[in-house]
Design a protein around this motif. Structure first.
Motif, PDB file in Angstrom:
ATOM      1  N   LEU A  44      34.737  48.399  40.145  1.00  0.00           N
ATOM      2  CA  LEU A  44      35.840  49.518  39.915  1.00  0.00           C
ATOM      3  C   LEU A  44      36.338  49.306  38.468  1.00  0.00           C
ATOM      4  O   LEU A  44      36.422  47.978  38.183  1.00  0.00           O
ATOM      5  CB  LEU A  44      36.880  49.428  40.968  1.00  0.00           C
ATOM      6  CG  LEU A  44      36.354  49.469  42.300  1.00  0.00           C
ATOM      7  CD1 LEU A  44      37.510  49.149  43.516  1.00  0.00           C
ATOM      8  CD2 LEU A  44      36.125  51.153  42.481  1.00  0.00           C
ATOM      9  N   PRO A  45      36.593  50.448  37.728  1.00  0.00           N
ATOM     10  CA  PRO A  45      37.349  50.170  36.476  1.00  0.00           C
ATOM     11  C   PRO A  45      38.754  49.737  36.858  1.00  0.00           C
ATOM     12  O   PRO A  45      39.600  50.211  37.699  1.00  0.00           O
ATOM     13  CB  PRO A  45      37.452  51.592  35.771  1.00  0.00           C
ATOM     14  CG  PRO A  45      37.095  52.331  37.056  1.00  0.00           C
ATOM     15  CD  PRO A  45      36.295  51.671  38.182  1.00  0.00           C
ATOM     16  N   GLY A  46      39.219  48.960  35.943  1.00  0.00           N
ATOM     17  CA  GLY A  46      40.777  48.620  36.031  1.00  0.00           C
ATOM     18  C   GLY A  46      40.998  47.424  36.770  1.00  0.00           C
ATOM     19  O   GLY A  46      41.821  46.589  36.080  1.00  0.00           O
ATOM     20  N   LEU A  47      40.339  47.098  37.844  1.00  0.00           N
ATOM     21  CA  LEU A  47      40.597  46.059  38.522  1.00  0.00           C
ATOM     22  C   LEU A  47      39.367  45.921  39.460  1.00  0.00           C
ATOM     23  O   LEU A  47      39.061  46.827  40.329  1.00  0.00           O
ATOM     24  CB  LEU A  47      41.941  46.284  39.477  1.00  0.00           C
ATOM     25  CG  LEU A  47      42.330  44.827  40.184  1.00  0.00           C
ATOM     26  CD1 LEU A  47      42.899  43.800  39.285  1.00  0.00           C
ATOM     27  CD2 LEU A  47      43.442  45.324  41.249  1.00  0.00           C
ATOM     28  N   PRO A  48      38.757  44.839  39.432  1.00  0.00           N
ATOM     29  CA  PRO A  48      37.248  44.640  40.412  1.00  0.00           C
ATOM     30  C   PRO A  48      37.689  44.860  41.799  1.00  0.00           C
ATOM     31  O   PRO A  48      38.856  44.455  42.108  1.00  0.00           O
ATOM     32  CB  PRO A  48      37.101  43.417  40.076  1.00  0.00           C
ATOM     33  CG  PRO A  48      37.781  42.712  38.671  1.00  0.00           C
ATOM     34  CD  PRO A  48      38.846  43.579  38.587  1.00  0.00           C
ATOM     35  N   GLY A  49      36.641  45.214  42.687  1.00  0.00           N
ATOM     36  CA  GLY A  49      36.959  45.394  44.006  1.00  0.00           C
ATOM     37  C   GLY A  49      37.359  44.259  44.709  1.00  0.00           C
ATOM     38  O   GLY A  49      38.315  44.241  45.737  1.00  0.00           O
ATOM     39  N   ALA A  50      36.935  43.085  44.233  1.00  0.00           N
ATOM     40  CA  ALA A  50      37.304  41.889  44.949  1.00  0.00           C
ATOM     41  C   ALA A  50      38.685  41.478  44.814  1.00  0.00           C
ATOM     42  O   ALA A  50      39.369  41.022  45.934  1.00  0.00           O
ATOM     43  CB  ALA A  50      36.377  40.610  44.358  1.00  0.00           C
ATOM     44  N   ALA A  51      39.206  41.787  43.654  1.00  0.00           N
ATOM     45  CA  ALA A  51      40.559  41.481  43.462  1.00  0.00           C
ATOM     46  C   ALA A  51      41.477  42.604  44.120  1.00  0.00           C
ATOM     47  O   ALA A  51      42.473  42.172  44.577  1.00  0.00           O
ATOM     48  CB  ALA A  51      40.995  41.778  41.806  1.00  0.00           C
ATOM     49  N   VAL A  52      41.086  43.796  44.266  1.00  0.00           N
ATOM     50  CA  VAL A  52      41.675  44.655  45.191  1.00  0.00           C
ATOM     51  C   VAL A  52      41.711  44.344  46.424  1.00  0.00           C
ATOM     52  O   VAL A  52      43.009  44.158  47.071  1.00  0.00           O
ATOM     53  CB  VAL A  52      41.151  46.188  44.954  1.00  0.00           C
ATOM     54  CG1 VAL A  52      41.640  46.892  46.030  1.00  0.00           C
ATOM     55  CG2 VAL A  52      41.339  46.721  43.507  1.00  0.00           C
TER      56      VAL A  52
END
Length: 235
Positions: free
Chosen positions: A73-81
């Motif tokens: 994902l742009p802006g913030l990786p999915g794992a971080a989300v």
């Protein structure tokens, strides 16, 4: 104009008990297609998002039961989300739906709190079944990845733990909570645990949530690690 119905769909979901789902993917056509399939199957698609920061904001507002999440994902990786949202709401179930089958991506997702990991090569029926199982807390993985994850659980358990939740004065688990924890460590799904103990899915979920709270743990990964460290998977 649509009318409300309580007739079950192929997934067993009805309008009266619809699971709230949010879909996050940076490809609009893919995102819309997944959301459309889920809605057609009776799920309540409460939100969609196309980037990481947007996903966090909308999930915090919509409070989905299940998050279907891409990793890239742009802006913030999915794992971080995933990590941020699960930390805020441990009851949130996250099903990663990714084009990547790389072991590093799978393990990062699981460590971040994902309940399951499905490749985008999966068919529509497989996805619907994965969302249904994720909603009740079952771990769902594309064939071949489940063994990888269990192996990582055991590797983590072999490392020194950062904390000792069973220090003197720490909350004690009930016999039933310990029994459920032992079966979780053995890799059983919530459905299998419920059948084994002759209790409901909801009761299993409640025992797991109570155990997480007592031990000050955050997700299934930490819970399984705790159990394996104490040899409960061999009991």
């Amino acid at each position: 104009m649509t009318t409300e119905t309580t007739e079950p769909t192929e997934t067993g979901v009805t309008k009266a008990d619809a699971v709230k789902v949010m879909v996050v993917d940076d490809h609009p056509m893919w995102r819309d297609a997944v959301a459309r399939d889920l809605a057609a199957a009776g799920y309540d698609v409460v939100a969609t998002a196309g980037d990481g920061p947007q996903a966090v904001r909308r999930a915090q507002a919509a409070l989905p039961d299940v998050l279907v999440l891409d990793l890239n994902l742009p802006g913030l990786p999915g794992a971080a989300v995933c990590k941020q949202l699960v930390a805020d709401r441990p009851e949130l179930r996250v099903l990663v739906l990714s084009a990547s089958g790389e072991h590093a991506d799978v393990l990062e997702a699981v460590k971040s709190g994902a309940t399951g990991y499905l490749l985008k090569s999966a068919g529509a029926e497989e996805l619907l079944d994965a969302v249904r199982r994720t909603a009740v807390g079952d771990p769902v993985f594309t064939p071949g990845l489940a063994g990888l994850v269990l192996g990582e659980y055991r590797r983590l358990a072999a490392d020194p733990a950062p904390a000792a939740p069973d220090e003197p004065g720490a909350p004690r688990l009930t016999d039933r909570e310990t029994e459920v924890l032992r079966l979780v460590a053995k890799g059983l799904s919530y459905k299998q645990i419920a059948e084994r103990l002759v209790i409901s899915h909801r009761t299993v979920q409640n025992h797991v949530q109570n155990t997480l709270g007592k031990l000050q743990l955050h997700n299934r990964v930490e819970l399984v690690r705790y159990a394996i460290e104490r040899g409960l998977d061999d009991a």
